[in-house]
Design a protein around this motif. Structure first.
Motif, PDB file in Angstrom:
ATOM      1  N   ASP A  94      -0.519  -0.689   5.562  1.00  0.00           N
ATOM      2  CA  ASP A  94      -0.264  -1.207   4.212  1.00  0.00           C
ATOM      3  C   ASP A  94       0.208  -0.143   3.241  1.00  0.00           C
ATOM      4  O   ASP A  94       0.666  -0.469   2.156  1.00  0.00           O
ATOM      5  N   ASP A  95       0.081   1.125   3.599  1.00  0.00           N
ATOM      6  CA  ASP A  95       0.416   2.193   2.658  1.00  0.00           C
ATOM      7  C   ASP A  95       1.830   2.710   2.932  1.00  0.00           C
ATOM      8  O   ASP A  95       2.057   3.481   3.867  1.00  0.00           O
ATOM      9  N   SER A  96       2.757   2.288   2.096  1.00  0.00           N
ATOM     10  CA  SER A  96       4.150   2.671   2.300  1.00  0.00           C
ATOM     11  C   SER A  96       4.351   4.176   2.219  1.00  0.00           C
ATOM     12  O   SER A  96       5.196   4.738   2.922  1.00  0.00           O
ATOM     13  N   ALA A  97       3.584   4.836   1.349  1.00  0.00           N
ATOM     14  CA  ALA A  97       3.740   6.288   1.196  1.00  0.00           C
ATOM     15  C   ALA A  97       3.487   6.995   2.524  1.00  0.00           C
ATOM     16  O   ALA A  97       4.132   7.996   2.840  1.00  0.00           O
ATOM     17  N   ILE A  98       2.557   6.455   3.302  1.00  0.00           N
ATOM     18  CA  ILE A  98       2.249   7.076   4.596  1.00  0.00           C
ATOM     19  C   ILE A  98       3.420   6.879   5.553  1.00  0.00           C
ATOM     20  O   ILE A  98       3.899   7.819   6.194  1.00  0.00           O
ATOM     21  N   SER A 122       6.540   8.949   4.606  1.00  0.00           N
ATOM     22  CA  SER A 122       6.454  10.390   4.813  1.00  0.00           C
ATOM     23  C   SER A 122       6.310  10.776   6.279  1.00  0.00           C
ATOM     24  O   SER A 122       6.783  11.833   6.688  1.00  0.00           O
ATOM     25  N   VAL A 123       5.712   9.927   7.070  1.00  0.00           N
ATOM     26  CA  VAL A 123       5.391  10.314   8.454  1.00  0.00           C
ATOM     27  C   VAL A 123       6.503   9.940   9.442  1.00  0.00           C
ATOM     28  O   VAL A 123       6.633  10.537  10.498  1.00  0.00           O
TER      29      VAL A 123
END
Lengths: 430, 137
Positions: B12-16, B19-20
């Motif tokens: 659910d965390d787009s930032a993750i 970045s990954v």
């Protein structure tokens, strides 16, 4: 955790004191999921398998469906305290201590026979022996222990037993508080740990990406990567600050409210400036500086930090045509002070507001997406807890500011308002 | 750049993800992000086209009857196996090492690896390569 160990010790000390003074065994039955555990006081620690696994009918079938654990379950089901008697005639008094679905606890004490019921006792004793004779051979040690335990049971008069019930009723709520605090601390530490892991992930990834691409990236790209790393690091710092809420005690002292806001602005002004967002405030004015209240400074500072950071984080960035502003104001009211944090950006739906979802642990807003969907959804739950510990209130409003059809892109004017009494009354906050 | 399989990333965390995923995307993997239980269930066909699932454990939403606790990802996986015939290998990529479920997930739910956040993006890509039997690099 040290605090947890201390609570365990206090819990055992409670039980020990009761056992020593009353001369009857006492313990807690704790049920989590399908598992039920018995926590004895150290004074009455007789470790044995569940009674119902030992006693058997002559044909090997289970003879007991009414051992202590079964009876504790029934008491927890009914949520009503009462005397529970096993088939062997042993009486225990059981008080439900905690009844939520995840973890149920009952205080159990007694293990006594009532005087004046010799005929019943003799009959029960005979049944007890008979059942134990058929215990599995590999459990003979425990069987002998239980036969002797029955012989040694204390016989008391009902009138003698009644005062113990009254004392236990006083002890039970304290045990409940200890268990609650224990669980809260454990859960909080786990949540903070998970939140930190979540926030560290993009930082670790972005630094490796930058390292891998350093030679082929333009200066602008490197600057942008570093900006993102800085923002992510600041977001992580907010989580670290919140550790104070879990680890430090609430201490209420008179403190200036404007100063809290100014401290938070100092922390996040650089991030706001990078995104072209202006922070507008009255925190430095004379009237704001005159607002002083009894607050737990450390905790409320974290809450103010969190609310301001959210306002900046969920504000749309400025463009050449529009300047975005985050407003943070504080005002004195008759018996309380009020702070509000207003931004223009990602909204909150009416349903989320009406149902209080926005303040729930791990909740992430329906309208957050992309770069705005970050973190583990703990911040506002934490803020609400801090405000409530100050006997205050937090409310939120959010209204769409354009006719955009996509609610995710539609800018909202969102305002969080916190009201906290200027004075805390004599009783400690909840 | 050779064409590589599709990875369904339930997170659910787009930032993750943003970045990954860089090393995986550079290596040619197509990544489909599914942000919630409802999105996964609405896009089951996307899962059928994928070769691997990257699964977070803490996910938003989920019907309380089917997802009785906060370990939503684990219940979602069982749901996918039992009710939607999704048999892809799974890498659990979460803040939690689900010790209590490890054996069950490995034996019955097709979980082949557990990675605990935070990890280096290249380590995640190597793990994906390994599970899919592709050479590293």
């Amino acid at each position: 955790m040290t605090s947890s160990i201390r609570r365990d010790e206090i819990r055992i000390a409670f039980l020990d004191s009761f056992a020593m003074l009353s001369k009857v065994p006492i313990g807690l039955f704790v049920e989590e999921g399908t598992i039920i555990d018995r926590i004895r006081s150290s004074e009455s620690a007789i470790e044995s398998p569940r009674y119902c696994t030992l006693v058997r009918e002559a044909d090997g079938g289970a003879a007991c469906e009414n051992d202590e654990a079964c009876r504790a379950r029934r008491i927890m089901d009914s949520a009503r305290e009462g005397l529970a008697t096993c088939h062997a005639g042993v009486h225990n008094y059981m008080i439900p201590v905690r009844g939520d679905q995840a973890k149920r606890v009952a205080l159990v004490f007694g293990e006594v026979l009532f005087a004046g019921q010799d005929q019943d006792v003799n009959h029960a004793r005979a049944r007890h022996r008979e059942f134990l004779e058929h215990a599995p051979p590999d459990q003979s040690e425990h069987r002998d222990l239980l036969v002797h335990a029955y012989e040694d049971l204390r016989r008391v008069g009902r009138a003698e037993f009644q005062p113990l019930i009254e004392v236990a009723k006083v002890v039970a709520p304290s045990l409940s508080t200890l268990l609650d605090e224990d669980d809260t601390v454990k859960q909080s530490i786990e949540e903070v740990s998970h939140e930190l892991q979540t926030r560290l992930q993009p930082i670790l990834a972005m630094t490796q990406n930058l390292q891998r691409n350093l030679l082929t990236s333009s200066t602008t790209m490197v600057r942008e990567s570093l900006r993102q790393i800085q923002s992510a690091t600041q977001a992580t710092a907010t989580v670290v600050y919140s550790l104070g809420e879990y680890l430090s005690e609430y201490k209420f002292r008179m403190f200036g409210v404007g100063k809290l806001i100014q401290n938070a602005i100092d922390l996040y002004s650089a991030e706001a400036a990078r995104r072209g967002i202006q922070i507008e405030t009255n925190a430095g004015t004379r009237s704001a500086k005159q607002i002083r209240a009894y607050i737990s400074r450390t905790h409320l500072q974290y809450a103010v930090n969190n609310l301001l950071h959210n306002a900046v984080k969920y504000s749309f960035s400025s463009t050449a045509e529009t300047k975005r502003v985050v407003k943070v104001y504080c005002h004195r009211r008759t018996d309380c002070f009020e702070m509000y944090f207003e931004n223009y950006g990602v909204g909150i739906t009416q349903e989320e507001i009406n149902n209080g979802l926005v303040f729930q642990e791990r909740y992430k807003g329906d309208l957050t997406a992309g770069e705005y969907r970050t973190g583990a959804g703990k911040g506002l739950a934490f803020v609400k807890r801090v405000v409530e510990k100050h006997n205050g209130q937090i409310t939120v409003s959010s209204r769409g500011m354009s006719d955009a059809r996509d609610p995710i892109r539609q800018p909202h004017l969102t305002r969080f308002t916190v009201r906290i009494p200027l004075h805390q009354d004599e009783r400690r906050p909840q | 750049m050779s064409s590589k399989p599709t990875i369904a990333w339930i997170e659910d965390d787009s930032a993750i993800i943003e970045s990954v995923m860089e090393p995986m995307r550079e290596a040619g993997y197509k990544i489909v992000q599914l942000r919630s239980v409802s999105e996964v269930l609405a896009r089951i066909e996307d899962l059928r086209d994928a070769s691997l699932i990257l699964l977070d454990i803490f996910l938003p939403d989920g019907d309380e009857e089917d997802y009785p606790d906060r370990y939503v990802g684990i219940h979602l996986l069982k749901d996918l196996r039992e009710n939607h015939a999704i048999e892809l290998p799974v890498i659990v990529f979460s803040v939690l090492d689900p010790l209590d479920w490890r054996d069950e997930l490995q034996s019955n739910q097709g979980v082949v690896k557990f990675l605990r956040k935070p990890v280096l993006p290249t380590d995640l890509k190597d793990a994906v390569d390994e599970v899919l039997g592709l050479s590293r690099g």
